[in-house]
Design a protein around this motif. Structure first.
Motif, mmCIF file in Angstrom:
data_model
loop_
_atom_site.group_PDB
_atom_site.id
_atom_site.type_symbol
_atom_site.label_atom_id
_atom_site.label_comp_id
_atom_site.label_asym_id
_atom_site.label_seq_id
_atom_site.Cartn_x
_atom_site.Cartn_y
_atom_site.Cartn_z
ATOM 1 N N VAL A 46 25.766 79.809 52.220
ATOM 2 C CA VAL A 46 26.178 80.504 53.447
ATOM 3 C C VAL A 46 25.602 79.794 54.666
ATOM 4 C CG1 VAL A 46 25.938 82.646 54.768
ATOM 5 C CG2 VAL A 46 26.526 82.737 52.342
ATOM 6 N N ASP A 47 24.349 79.370 54.590
ATOM 7 C CA ASP A 47 23.765 78.615 55.702
ATOM 8 C C ASP A 47 24.585 77.355 55.981
ATOM 9 O OD1 ASP A 47 21.770 80.477 55.981
ATOM 10 O OD2 ASP A 47 20.213 79.283 55.001
ATOM 11 N N ARG A 48 25.004 76.689 54.931
ATOM 12 C CA ARG A 48 25.818 75.479 55.097
ATOM 13 C C ARG A 48 27.150 75.814 55.748
ATOM 14 N NH1 ARG A 48 29.794 72.633 52.327
ATOM 15 N NH2 ARG A 48 29.544 70.354 52.309
ATOM 16 N N LEU A 49 27.774 76.904 55.301
ATOM 17 C CA LEU A 49 29.045 77.332 55.884
ATOM 18 C C LEU A 49 28.898 77.608 57.379
ATOM 19 C CD1 LEU A 49 31.995 78.493 55.714
ATOM 20 C CD2 LEU A 49 30.935 80.687 55.136
ATOM 21 N N LEU A 50 27.851 78.323 57.747
ATOM 22 C CA LEU A 50 27.665 78.674 59.155
ATOM 23 C C LEU A 50 27.345 77.437 59.995
ATOM 24 C CD1 LEU A 50 25.622 81.991 58.774
ATOM 25 C CD2 LEU A 50 28.084 81.711 59.145
ATOM 26 N N ALA A 51 26.653 76.472 59.407
ATOM 27 C CA ALA A 51 26.317 75.258 60.150
ATOM 28 C C ALA A 51 27.526 74.334 60.313
ATOM 29 C CB ALA A 51 25.185 74.517 59.444
ATOM 30 N N MET A 52 28.322 74.190 59.270
ATOM 31 C CA MET A 52 29.439 73.242 59.292
ATOM 32 C C MET A 52 30.752 73.870 59.732
ATOM 33 S SD MET A 52 28.704 71.008 55.835
ATOM 34 C CE MET A 52 29.968 69.811 56.285
ATOM 35 N N GLY A 53 30.875 75.192 59.566
ATOM 36 C CA GLY A 53 32.129 75.868 59.886
ATOM 37 C C GLY A 53 33.048 75.930 58.686
ATOM 38 N N THR A 54 34.076 76.742 58.811
ATOM 39 C CA THR A 54 35.072 76.844 57.749
ATOM 40 C C THR A 54 35.883 75.555 57.659
ATOM 41 O OG1 THR A 54 36.718 77.760 59.253
ATOM 42 C CG2 THR A 54 35.285 79.334 58.101
ATOM 43 N N GLY A 55 36.662 75.429 56.610
ATOM 44 C CA GLY A 55 37.546 74.278 56.496
ATOM 45 C C GLY A 55 38.485 74.165 57.681
ATOM 46 N N ALA A 56 38.975 75.299 58.170
ATOM 47 C CA ALA A 56 39.872 75.272 59.327
ATOM 48 C C ALA A 56 39.176 74.714 60.560
ATOM 49 C CB ALA A 56 40.401 76.683 59.601
ATOM 50 N N GLU A 57 37.938 75.145 60.789
ATOM 51 C CA GLU A 57 37.188 74.626 61.934
ATOM 52 C C GLU A 57 36.928 73.141 61.788
ATOM 53 O OE1 GLU A 57 34.294 78.056 63.487
ATOM 54 O OE2 GLU A 57 34.191 77.781 61.322
ATOM 55 N N ARG A 58 36.622 72.700 60.580
ATOM 56 C CA ARG A 58 36.349 71.275 60.353
ATOM 57 C C ARG A 58 37.615 70.436 60.510
ATOM 58 N NH1 ARG A 58 33.132 71.991 54.801
ATOM 59 N NH2 ARG A 58 33.165 69.685 54.741
ATOM 60 N N GLN A 59 38.752 70.955 60.068
ATOM 61 C CA GLN A 59 40.010 70.236 60.280
ATOM 62 C C GLN A 59 40.321 70.106 61.769
ATOM 63 O OE1 GLN A 59 43.650 70.757 58.085
ATOM 64 N NE2 GLN A 59 42.616 71.864 56.430
ATOM 65 N N ARG A 60 40.105 71.166 62.516
ATOM 66 C CA ARG A 60 40.411 71.114 63.949
ATOM 67 C C ARG A 60 39.480 70.150 64.688
ATOM 68 N NH1 ARG A 60 41.882 77.182 63.700
ATOM 69 N NH2 ARG A 60 44.148 77.092 63.981
ATOM 70 N N ARG A 61 38.224 70.111 64.297
ATOM 71 C CA ARG A 61 37.321 69.141 64.922
ATOM 72 C C ARG A 61 37.785 67.722 64.617
ATOM 73 N NH1 ARG A 61 33.019 72.524 63.056
ATOM 74 N NH2 ARG A 61 32.461 70.968 61.479
ATOM 75 N N ALA A 62 38.216 67.491 63.388
ATOM 76 C CA ALA A 62 38.716 66.169 63.019
ATOM 77 C C ALA A 62 39.979 65.826 63.801
ATOM 78 C CB ALA A 62 38.993 66.112 61.515
#
Length: 366
Positions: free
Chosen positions: A326-342
């Motif tokens: 959960v800590d990793r999820l909150l730090a990195m964001g969901t897959g959707a958030e990571r796709q949008r950053r990319a």
């Protein structure tokens, strides 16, 4: 009490340069000679999809090993077949691909038409062992309130055919076009569930008893409760978190049933609204509490879920592992958030983000 758990991951088979789905799943599967004990690799509805299923596991450590091994194996074999793999809820860059040959798949498309003809959605499905069908239905009735939160933490399909949909899970939107999808109604008993299922088949709404579109159901083939709410995960950690929380929910509800604790209910209307909000905003935006119907935050509902299953996680020995996930999820964001950053760096960066590579699996933490 120890409950078994297994995971099915659906991946897109794509062109290694352009990232478009290609109808080459059979070629990839043909390259697979051996899988971990109890695991399987098989075709899916679209000829541009492949499903990798772990064997039956009792610990998160064993499950992680199998998930990593299957991803690495498929990545290596995909390269040998001249294709690549993506893990996203929908194709980032889309292209038509025919349905996998077979009588049942073809009947499905005849029944649902273009809704399934265009369906190339990928999920992360978790099977949790249960003692019998009646227990599966009772637990299913009790976990309905938590299903939107399981979707919110897993959203990984914001981009479809190179466009931002505005949703965290466009896959859930596409799935909602099929009859009988979403959060299931309360059934009360296995007998009532079977009657409802038979009636839907009789009306022609479902092709057969093995086909339902609810985001949780008793497995038609195994003694498990099958959670089907999550998008395909960018990485093993996301799939592992989904598995850990799904098993903990079943574990906790069975313990509460034994203790005589009543279930906390939610209306079909609020459950549907909460699932839509989770698909729209994921974890970061507004959410709807399916019990009260009030607007809240996804992060608040996640905290409520973690509080609810804490005893089950502790009993299973999973509490620290889930805390780290959960800590990793909150730090990195969901897959959707990571796709949008990319996506801010261009489509090639998005394709790199959703790609399954052998090296990434070898680097996954133990």
């Amino acid at each position: 009490m120890t409950l078994s758990v297994g995971v099915e991951e659906e991946f897109l088979v794509v062109d290694p340069v352009m990232g478009r789905p290609v109808p080459r799943a059979a070629d990839l599967i043909g390259q697979v000679e051996a899988v971990p004990d109890g695991a399987t690799v098989q075709p899916e509805l679209s000829s541009a999809q492949v499903e990798a299923a772990t064997g039956v596991c009792t610990t998160l450590g064993d499950l992680r090993k199998q998930l990593c091994s299957l991803r690495e194996l498929l990545a290596v074999r995909a390269r040998a077949a001249g294709v690549a793999l993506q893990s996203a809820g929908v194709p980032v860059v889309d292209a038509a691909a025919p349905v996998t040959p077979g009588d049942r798949f073809e009947r499905m498309v005849l029944t649902y038409g273009q809704v399934l003809g265009d369906y190339r959605c990928c999920a992360c499905q978790v099977h949790v062992g249960v003692p019998d069908r009646d227990t599966a239905i009772t637990v299913m009735d009790r976990v309905r309130r938590w299903l939107p939160t399981l979707l919110a933490i897993s959203v990984n399909s914001p981009l479809f055919d190179a466009r931002d949909t505005g949703y965290g899970s466009w896959r859930m939107v596409l799935q909602s076009r099929l009859p009988g999808g979403g959060v299931p109604p309360r059934f009360g008993s296995a007998a009532n569930y079977e009657r409802m299922l038979a009636a839907l088949v009789d009306t022609g709404v479902l092709v057969d008893e093995r086909m339902t579109f609810w985001v949780v159901r008793p497995s038609p083939a195994q003694p498990t409760l099958e959670f089907r709410v999550a998008d395909a995960s960018l990485d093993v950690e996301g799939a592992l978190l989904q598995a850990a929380l799904s098993r903990a929910l079943v574990w906790q509800e069975m313990a509460d049933m034994d203790a005589g604790k009543p279930a906390v209910g939610c209306s079909d209307t609020f459950a549907a609204a909460a699932l839509w909000a989770a698909s729209r905003y994921g974890l970061a935006g507004p959410a709807i509490d399916p019990v009260t119907g009030r607007q809240t935050l996804g992060i608040v509902l996640l905290a409520d879920l973690l509080d609810h299953v804490r005893p089950a996680l502790a009993e299973a020995g999973d509490l620290e592992q889930v805390r780290l996930l959960v800590d990793r999820l909150l730090a990195m964001g969901t897959g959707a958030e990571r796709q949008r950053r990319a996506a801010e760096r261009g489509m090639s960066a998005v394709l790199d983000t959703v790609a399954i590579t052998a090296a990434a699996q070898r680097e996954a933490p133990a």
